[in-house]
Enzyme design. Structure first.
Site, PDB file in Angstrom:
ATOM      1  N   ASP A 191      -8.907  90.833  48.398  1.00 53.80           N
ATOM      2  CA  ASP A 191      -7.598  91.250  47.902  1.00 53.80           C
ATOM      3  C   ASP A 191      -7.535  90.983  46.405  1.00 53.80           C
ATOM      4  O   ASP A 191      -7.003  89.982  45.948  1.00 53.80           O
ATOM      5  CB  ASP A 191      -6.503  90.468  48.637  1.00 53.80           C
ATOM      6  CG  ASP A 191      -5.161  91.155  48.516  1.00 53.80           C
ATOM      7  OD1 ASP A 191      -5.116  92.282  47.991  1.00 53.80           O
ATOM      8  OD2 ASP A 191      -4.162  90.565  48.939  1.00 53.80           O
TER       9      ASP A 191
ATOM     10  N   LYS B  99      -7.031  96.849  58.473  1.00 51.71           N
ATOM     11  CA  LYS B  99      -6.070  95.900  57.895  1.00 51.71           C
ATOM     12  C   LYS B  99      -5.637  94.899  58.959  1.00 51.71           C
ATOM     13  O   LYS B  99      -5.263  95.293  60.067  1.00 51.71           O
ATOM     14  CB  LYS B  99      -4.833  96.649  57.373  1.00 51.71           C
ATOM     15  CG  LYS B  99      -5.114  97.594  56.201  1.00 51.71           C
ATOM     16  CD  LYS B  99      -5.208  96.830  54.890  1.00 51.71           C
ATOM     17  CE  LYS B  99      -5.269  97.748  53.689  1.00 51.71           C
ATOM     18  NZ  LYS B  99      -3.974  98.154  53.180  1.00 51.71           N
TER      19      LYS B  99
ATOM     20  N   CYS C 229      27.439  75.014  34.803  1.00 53.59           N
ATOM     21  CA  CYS C 229      28.258  74.726  33.625  1.00 53.59           C
ATOM     22  C   CYS C 229      29.366  75.752  33.423  1.00 53.59           C
ATOM     23  O   CYS C 229      30.143  75.653  32.482  1.00 53.59           O
ATOM     24  CB  CYS C 229      27.395  74.646  32.368  1.00 53.59           C
ATOM     25  SG  CYS C 229      26.787  76.251  31.818  1.00 53.59           S
TER      26      CYS C 229
ATOM     27  N   GLU D 277     -17.660  94.345  55.886  1.00 52.00           N
ATOM     28  CA  GLU D 277     -17.513  93.361  54.795  1.00 52.00           C
ATOM     29  C   GLU D 277     -16.076  92.888  54.747  1.00 52.00           C
ATOM     30  O   GLU D 277     -15.168  93.651  55.064  1.00 52.00           O
ATOM     31  CB  GLU D 277     -17.787  94.028  53.431  1.00 52.00           C
ATOM     32  CG  GLU D 277     -19.088  94.731  53.289  1.00 52.00           C
ATOM     33  CD  GLU D 277     -19.035  95.773  52.162  1.00 52.00           C
ATOM     34  OE1 GLU D 277     -18.042  95.831  51.414  1.00 52.00           O
ATOM     35  OE2 GLU D 277     -20.010  96.528  52.054  1.00 52.00           O
TER      36      GLU D 277
ATOM     37  N   ARG E 263     -10.014 100.578  38.243  1.00 45.85           N
ATOM     38  CA  ARG E 263     -10.043 101.770  39.078  1.00 45.85           C
ATOM     39  C   ARG E 263      -9.093 102.842  38.544  1.00 45.85           C
ATOM     40  O   ARG E 263      -9.408 104.022  38.558  1.00 45.85           O
ATOM     41  CB  ARG E 263      -9.659 101.393  40.505  1.00 45.85           C
ATOM     42  CG  ARG E 263      -9.619 102.571  41.433  1.00 45.85           C
ATOM     43  CD  ARG E 263      -9.501 102.111  42.873  1.00 45.85           C
ATOM     44  NE  ARG E 263      -9.250 103.251  43.720  1.00 45.85           N
ATOM     45  CZ  ARG E 263      -8.060 103.793  43.889  1.00 45.85           C
ATOM     46  NH1 ARG E 263      -7.019 103.282  43.281  1.00 45.85           N
ATOM     47  NH2 ARG E 263      -7.907 104.833  44.665  1.00 45.85           N
TER      48      ARG E 263
ATOM     49  N   TYR F 175     -19.936  95.318  45.772  1.00 43.14           N
ATOM     50  CA  TYR F 175     -20.291  95.903  47.061  1.00 43.14           C
ATOM     51  C   TYR F 175     -20.777  97.348  46.964  1.00 43.14           C
ATOM     52  O   TYR F 175     -20.927  98.017  47.976  1.00 43.14           O
ATOM     53  CB  TYR F 175     -19.106  95.840  48.025  1.00 43.14           C
ATOM     54  CG  TYR F 175     -17.793  96.275  47.404  1.00 43.14           C
ATOM     55  CD1 TYR F 175     -17.571  97.604  47.084  1.00 43.14           C
ATOM     56  CD2 TYR F 175     -16.788  95.348  47.128  1.00 43.14           C
ATOM     57  CE1 TYR F 175     -16.384  98.006  46.503  1.00 43.14           C
ATOM     58  CE2 TYR F 175     -15.594  95.741  46.549  1.00 43.14           C
ATOM     59  CZ  TYR F 175     -15.397  97.067  46.239  1.00 43.14           C
ATOM     60  OH  TYR F 175     -14.225  97.459  45.658  1.00 43.14           O
TER      61      TYR F 175
ATOM     62  N   LEU G  59      -9.823 104.077  50.472  1.00 44.26           N
ATOM     63  CA  LEU G  59     -10.301 104.237  51.841  1.00 44.26           C
ATOM     64  C   LEU G  59      -9.136 104.532  52.767  1.00 44.26           C
ATOM     65  O   LEU G  59      -8.011 104.097  52.535  1.00 44.26           O
ATOM     66  CB  LEU G  59     -10.993 102.949  52.311  1.00 44.26           C
ATOM     67  CG  LEU G  59     -12.251 102.548  51.550  1.00 44.26           C
ATOM     68  CD1 LEU G  59     -12.826 101.273  52.138  1.00 44.26           C
ATOM     69  CD2 LEU G  59     -13.284 103.664  51.599  1.00 44.26           C
TER      70      LEU G  59
ATOM     71  N   CYS H  97      21.705  81.683  31.983  1.00 49.79           N
ATOM     72  CA  CYS H  97      22.772  80.856  31.449  1.00 49.79           C
ATOM     73  C   CYS H  97      22.409  80.620  29.987  1.00 49.79           C
ATOM     74  O   CYS H  97      21.391  80.008  29.694  1.00 49.79           O
ATOM     75  CB  CYS H  97      22.854  79.524  32.194  1.00 49.79           C
ATOM     76  SG  CYS H  97      23.976  78.381  31.368  1.00 49.79           S
TER      77      CYS H  97
ATOM     78  N   LYS I  87     -12.679  92.453  53.082  1.00 52.83           N
ATOM     79  CA  LYS I  87     -12.015  93.230  52.037  1.00 52.83           C
ATOM     80  C   LYS I  87     -11.317  92.235  51.112  1.00 52.83           C
ATOM     81  O   LYS I  87     -10.401  91.530  51.534  1.00 52.83           O
ATOM     82  CB  LYS I  87     -10.998  94.170  52.682  1.00 52.83           C
ATOM     83  CG  LYS I  87     -10.336  95.123  51.725  1.00 52.83           C
ATOM     84  CD  LYS I  87      -9.511  96.139  52.523  1.00 52.83           C
ATOM     85  CE  LYS I  87      -8.821  97.127  51.608  1.00 52.83           C
ATOM     86  NZ  LYS I  87      -7.891  96.491  50.687  1.00 52.83           N
TER      87      LYS I  87
ATOM     88  N   CYS J   1      27.630  80.579  35.363  1.00 49.25           N
ATOM     89  CA  CYS J   1      26.614  79.600  35.737  1.00 49.25           C
ATOM     90  C   CYS J   1      27.214  78.668  36.783  1.00 49.25           C
ATOM     91  O   CYS J   1      28.293  78.122  36.572  1.00 49.25           O
ATOM     92  CB  CYS J   1      26.171  78.809  34.509  1.00 49.25           C
ATOM     93  SG  CYS J   1      25.075  77.434  34.906  1.00 49.25           S
TER      94      CYS J   1
ATOM     95  N   ASP K 262       2.046 101.202  52.998  1.00 50.72           N
ATOM     96  CA  ASP K 262       1.177 102.087  53.773  1.00 50.72           C
ATOM     97  C   ASP K 262       1.977 102.841  54.830  1.00 50.72           C
ATOM     98  O   ASP K 262       1.726 104.013  55.098  1.00 50.72           O
ATOM     99  CB  ASP K 262       0.058 101.280  54.448  1.00 50.72           C
ATOM    100  CG  ASP K 262      -0.929 100.724  53.426  1.00 50.72           C
ATOM    101  OD1 ASP K 262      -0.920 101.206  52.281  1.00 50.72           O
ATOM    102  OD2 ASP K 262      -1.693  99.810  53.774  1.00 50.72           O
TER     103      ASP K 262
ATOM    104  N   CYS L  92      23.382  73.410  28.787  1.00 53.92           N
ATOM    105  CA  CYS L  92      23.756  73.496  30.203  1.00 53.92           C
ATOM    106  C   CYS L  92      23.147  72.305  30.939  1.00 53.92           C
ATOM    107  O   CYS L  92      21.947  72.060  30.843  1.00 53.92           O
ATOM    108  CB  CYS L  92      23.230  74.796  30.801  1.00 53.92           C
ATOM    109  SG  CYS L  92      23.392  74.875  32.598  1.00 53.92           S
TER     110      CYS L  92
ATOM    111  N   LYS M 111     -18.375 100.442  56.756  1.00 49.95           N
ATOM    112  CA  LYS M 111     -19.085 101.566  56.148  1.00 49.95           C
ATOM    113  C   LYS M 111     -20.285 101.948  57.006  1.00 49.95           C
ATOM    114  O   LYS M 111     -20.962 101.068  57.539  1.00 49.95           O
ATOM    115  CB  LYS M 111     -19.614 101.172  54.759  1.00 49.95           C
ATOM    116  CG  LYS M 111     -18.545 100.773  53.770  1.00 49.95           C
ATOM    117  CD  LYS M 111     -19.177 100.156  52.536  1.00 49.95           C
ATOM    118  CE  LYS M 111     -18.115  99.760  51.520  1.00 49.95           C
ATOM    119  NZ  LYS M 111     -18.663  98.878  50.476  1.00 49.95           N
TER     120      LYS M 111
HETATM  121 ZN   LIG Z   1      24.685  76.690  32.794  1.00 47.13          ZN
END
Ligand SMILES: [Zn+2]
Length: 710
Positions: A117, A324, A421, A113, A136, A224, A82, A436, A115, A418, A36, A441, A300
Site C-alpha cells: 500500500d 483486496k 476562550c 505477491e 505512475r 515487482y 489492475l 481560535c 500488494k 472557541c 472502488d 487562548c 499474475k
Molecule cells: Zn480559544
C-alpha cells in the site's frame, strides 16, 4: 429510484471529486473499498446502458493526474491499473477467464505477491545507472520525482549485472509503519497536521519539493516488474519476447533481486487458483504482523508467453488481478461531536462513539477531519454510523446509516466561538480548518505547556494536564518562564479537579469530564518544584524543542543545538546558515527565522534566561556547520538568480573552497550561461559538472552532496 442517467451523472461527479482528493490533494475522504464500490456501480450501470457512456466518464481512463511543481515524463509503456477481486468467487471467475483465453483445462501457474500500500513508481536505469524516477500519474504520463527518489536509501543508484541499455523497473514506494509512527510523532510535536496513513505520508513525501526532507523520512521500496524496449538482447523466434528479460515472472522476481533491487520476499508460485485462494486467506490475518501495510494480493500469470496471448482490455491486463482483503468495519452510535483546540489554534471536530470492538482494539473516537466533511457525509450526532479501520491510525466514519436515523435529528453545527476562550473562530476562505485566533487562548497555552513539559522536551514530570489547567485558569502561569517562579507554598494549597484520564485522549476537550477535587499538597509540590528546577540545567536542544517552533521537531532541535551551541547563536543565524545544518531544510530554516524575528519570542527567551535556564555553550572556533568542507568548486559563465560573487560567498560560508581554475582536484564545476574554456577543461578531466539548478539545489541542501555515487 432515480433514472439511470441521473444516477450515472451523480456517480461521475462523486468519483471525480474523490479522485481529486486522492490524487491531487493526497487526502482521500473515503476508503479505497468505498471508492472502488462507486466505480463498480458506475461501470455496471454503463454496461447496462451503453448509450449513456461518454468519453469523459471516469471509467474511460486510468485515473490519476500529475500535480504541479514537477516536470512530467512519459512512461516507456503505460502503467495500467489492475482489475480487482473481492472474493473467492471473483478469483475463480478470473481463473476461468484466463483458462478460457488460453484454451486450457489444466491449472495455470500464477505468482502471488503482497500488494504494497504505497505509491507506484517507474525507475529507469541506463546501462545500469539510475536515470530517472517517475510516478505512475495517469498511467501514461507521470511526474518526474528523480531528485527525491535518489535520496531513498534502498533504491540503488547503480544496478549489479543488469542488462545494458534502457531498463525500466516498476515498484512501490512505501512507509514502514515504524517510520510512519515516528514521523507522525514528530509532526504532532511540531504542531503540523498528521498524515492519516502511511500511503498518504509516502505520497506527500515523494511529492515534497525538498529532497533533503525526503532523505530523512525513511521511505522504502519494493519492485515487482521490469520493462525493456523490444528487439534488444536475444533475437530468436519472432513470436517470442525479444527484450532479453526472463520467460517467467518468478525468474524476473529473482532477476530483480540479483540486480540489487529490494523485492518483497513473501511472493510465491501457485499451481492453480486453489493455491492462490489459500495464499490470500492466510494473509488476510497474518498481514497485521508485517512491518508495512498491505491491502491485498496481486495475482499474475507466471509465463510471459501466456500473458502475451491473453493481452489487455482497454484498461487492464487480462493476465493479472488484485485481490483486496475485506475491509474491517463495524457499526456503532455517534454519541456526540466534540471540538478540540490544538497548540496552533486549529479547531477540529472529534467523534465520540459508543465503544465498539474493531480489528483488535476498542474504538471510542473517530476522526472527522473538518466541518466540510461532516456536512458532505451528512453525519449527525445520534446517528448509527459505519466505522472503518484501514491502514489509518484513527478509524474513520464511512457514512451514517440513514435507515435507522431517528426522526428530527439535527445536523451538526460548528460552534461559532472557541469552546475554551469564547473568541469568535476564524476560517480563511480558502481553508477548511477553523482556528481560535487568540494567541493567549488558555487552550493553546495549556497545550503548549504540556508540550514544553513533555518527556521528550523539558521532561518536567508531575506537571499533569489537570494541574496545567488550574495554573492557567488562575493565571499563575502565562508563559513558559512563569513555571520557574512557582513555589512550594504557592502550589501546595491548590485545589483542583483531576480529570479522569481517558485512553490516549490528551487533547483539549470542549466538554467537562467527571470531576474529583483534591489538594495538591506539600509533598507533590516539593517534587514538582525540584523537577522544574532540574530542568533549568537541561541540554539546549530540549529547550529549543520545548519552545514549540513550528516544523522544529526533536531531531531538528538537536541539530540546531549541535551546530550553533547557544540559543543566542541560533537566534542570530540567517536562513543560509540555518540551512547549512544537516537535517534543516528551507521550510524549517524559514520557520526558525520567523520565530526569532517575533518580538514576543525574543522577550520570552530573555525571561527564560533571566530565570536561570541553561542557554548552551559557544561552539569551538570554526566548528560551525561546514557541510562543504573539503570541496573545491569552480564557477564559470553567467548566473541568472545571483551574481557569481554572491554564489562564491554563500559557498564559502558553507565551507567550500571557491577556486578560479579547474584542476583534477576540483570537486564540481558550476557552468552558467556561455561558459567557455573552464567547462571544456572540466569535461577533459572528467570533473562533475552542474548547472545553475545544481547550484541552487546545493545551496539549499548542502548536506547532501549528489555527485559521489553516480
Ligand atoms: Zn480559544
Amino acid at each position: 429510484m432515480a433514472a439511470p442517467a441521473d444516477r450515472i451523472d451523480a456517480l461521475r461527479a462523486v468519483i471525480r471529486h474523490h479522485e481529486e482528493r486522492y490524487y491531487v490533494h493526497d487526502d482521500p475522504e473515503v476508503s479505497d473499498a468505498e471508492f472502488d464500490a462507486l466505480v463498480r456501480e458506475l461501470r455496471e450501470l454503463e454496461a447496462a446502458h451503453p448509450d449513456l457512456v461518454t468519453a469523459d466518464s471516469p471509467t474511460q481512463r486510468v485515473s490519476g493526474r500529475p500535480a504541479e511543481g514537477f516536470e512530467t515524463a512519459v512512461h516507456l509503456r503505460p502503467m495500467l491499473s489492475l482489475d480487482n477481486a473481492y472474493s473467492d468467487e471473483e478469483l475463480e471467475a478470473f481463473d476461468e477467464r484466463v483458462r478460457k483465453g488460453l484454451g486450457t483445462e489444466g491449472p495455470v501457474h500464477y505468482v502471488a505477491e503482497l500488494k504494497i500500500d504505497g505509491l507506484s513508481i517507474a525507475i529507469t536505469y541506463e546501462d545500469g545507472r539510475f536515470a530517472r524516477g517517475v510516478t505512475r500519474g495517469d498511467g501514461v504520463i507521470g511526474e518526474d520525482v528523480s531528485s527525491n527518489v535518489r535520496t531513498i536509501q534502498p533504491i540503488p543508484l547503480r544496478l549489479k549485472n543488469a542488462p545494458d541499455g534502457r531498463l525500466e523497473v516498476r515498484g512501490e514506494i512505501y512507509f514502514p509503519r515504524a517510520a510512519f509512527d515516528r514521523l507522525n510523532g514528530e509532526r504532532e510535536a511540531e504542531g503540523a497536521p498528521l498524515f492519516a496513513n502511511p500511503r498518504n505520508a509516502a505520497a506527500g513525501t515523494l511529492r515534497n519539493l525538498d529532497p533533503s526532507l525526503v532523505a530523512r523520512r525513511g521511505l522504502r521500496a519494493f519492485f515487482y516488474h521490469a520493462v525493456r524496449e523490444d528487439n534488444v538482447g536475444s533475437r530468436g523466434d519472432a513470436e517470442a519476447p525479444t527484450d532479453g528479460l526472463p520467460e517467467t515472472h518468478a525468474s524476473l522476481m529473482e532477476s530483480l533481486s540479483s540486480w540489487g533491487l529490494p523485492v518483497e520476499k513473501h511472493w510465491t508460485r501457485c499451481a492453480g487458483i486453489d493455491a492462490v485462494k489459500t495464499f490470500c486467506a492466510s494473509w488476510a490475518e497474518t498481514r497485521q504482523q508485517l512491518p508495512f501495510d498491505t491491502d491485498g494480493i496481486v495475482i499474475k500469470v507466471d509465463r510471459r508467453e501466456e500473458r502475451e496471448r491473453l493481452g489487455f482490455t482497454s484498461k487492464f491486463p487480462r493476465w493479472a488481478t488484485a485481490y483486496k482483503f475485506p475491509a474491517q468495519q463495524a457499526t456503532t452510535t455517534l454519541l456526540r461531536i466534540e471540538v478540540q483546540v490544538g497548540r496552533t489554534g486549529a479547531v477540529t471536530p472529534l467523534a465520540v462513539l459508543a465503544p465498539v470492538f474493531l480489528a483488535g482494539s476498542t474504538i471510542q473516537y473517530a476522526t472527522l477531519h473538518n466541518e466540510d466533511e461532516i456536512r458532505r457525509k451528512d453525519i449527525r450526532p445520534g446517528d448509527e454510523v459505519l466505522l472503518e479501520k484501514g491502514g489509518d491510525v484513527i478509524p474513520k466514519i464511512v457514512k451514517p446509516i440513514l435507515s435507522t436515523r431517528p426522526e428530527g435529528l439535527a445536523p451538526f453545527e460548528m460552534p461559532a466561538q472557541c469552546p475554551v476562550c469564547a473568541t469568535a473562530l476564524e476560517r480563511p476562505e480558502d481553508e477548511v480548518v477553523w482556528r481560535c485566533p487568540n494567541p493567549s487562548c488558555p487552550a493553546r497555552l495549556r497545550r503548549s505547556l504540556e508540550h514544553f513539559a513533555g518527556r521528550r522536551a523539558m521532561n518536567i514530570d508531575g506537571l499533569g494536564s489537570a494541574l496545567v489547567d488550574k495554573l492557567v485558569a488562575l493565571e499563575l502561569v502565562r508563559d513558559f518562564a512563569d513555571l520557574y517562579r512557582l513555589t512550594v507554598e504557592g502550589l501546595a494549597d491548590l485545589k483542583f479537579e483531576a480529570k479522569a484520564r481517558e485512553g490516549g485522549d490528551e487533547v483539549e476537550q470542549g466538554s467537562a469530564r467527571t470531576p474529583t477535587a483534591r489538594r495538591f499538597g506539600e509533598k507533590s509540590a516539593t517534587a514538582l518544584v525540584t523537577q522544574i528546577d532540574n530542568s533549568r540545567r537541561n541540554e539546549l536542544w530540549r529547550l529549543i524543542f520545548g519552545l514549540g517552533i513550528r516544523h522544529v521537531g526533536e531531531r531538528g532541535a538537536q541539530a540546531l543545538a549541535e551546530a550553533f551551541g547557544t540559543m543566542q547563536a541560533v537566534a542570530a543565524a540567517n536562513v543560509d546558515q540555518l540551512q547549512a545544518v544537516s537535517d534543516i531544510g528551507p521550510v524549517v530554516a524559514a520557520s526558525v527565522r520567523r520565530f526569532f524575528d517575533t518580538p514576543a519570542s525574543t522577550h520570552l527567551i530573555a525571561r527564560l534566561e533571566a530565570a536561570g535556564l541553561h542557554m548552551g555553550e559557544p561552539v569551538a572556533e570554526g566548528r560551525g556547520p561546514k557541510p562543504l568542507e573539503g570541496r573545491t568548486i569552480v564557477l564559470t559563465g553567467g548566473l541568472a538568480t545571483m551574481t557569481r560573487d554572491e554564489a562564491a560567498e554563500r559557498l564559502t560560508v558553507l565551507g567550500a573552497k571557491v577556486a578560479g581554475s579547474v584542476s583534477k582536484k576540483t570537486s564540481l564545476v558550476i557552468a552558467g550561461e556561455d561558459a567557455g574554456s573552464k567547462l571544456a577543461r572540466a569535461r577533459d578531466l572528467g570533473v562533475p559538472i552542474g548547472d545553475e539548478d545544481t547550484l541552487v539545489h546545493l545551496l539549499a541542501t548542502p548536506a547532501t552532496w549528489p555527485f559521489d555515487n553516480l
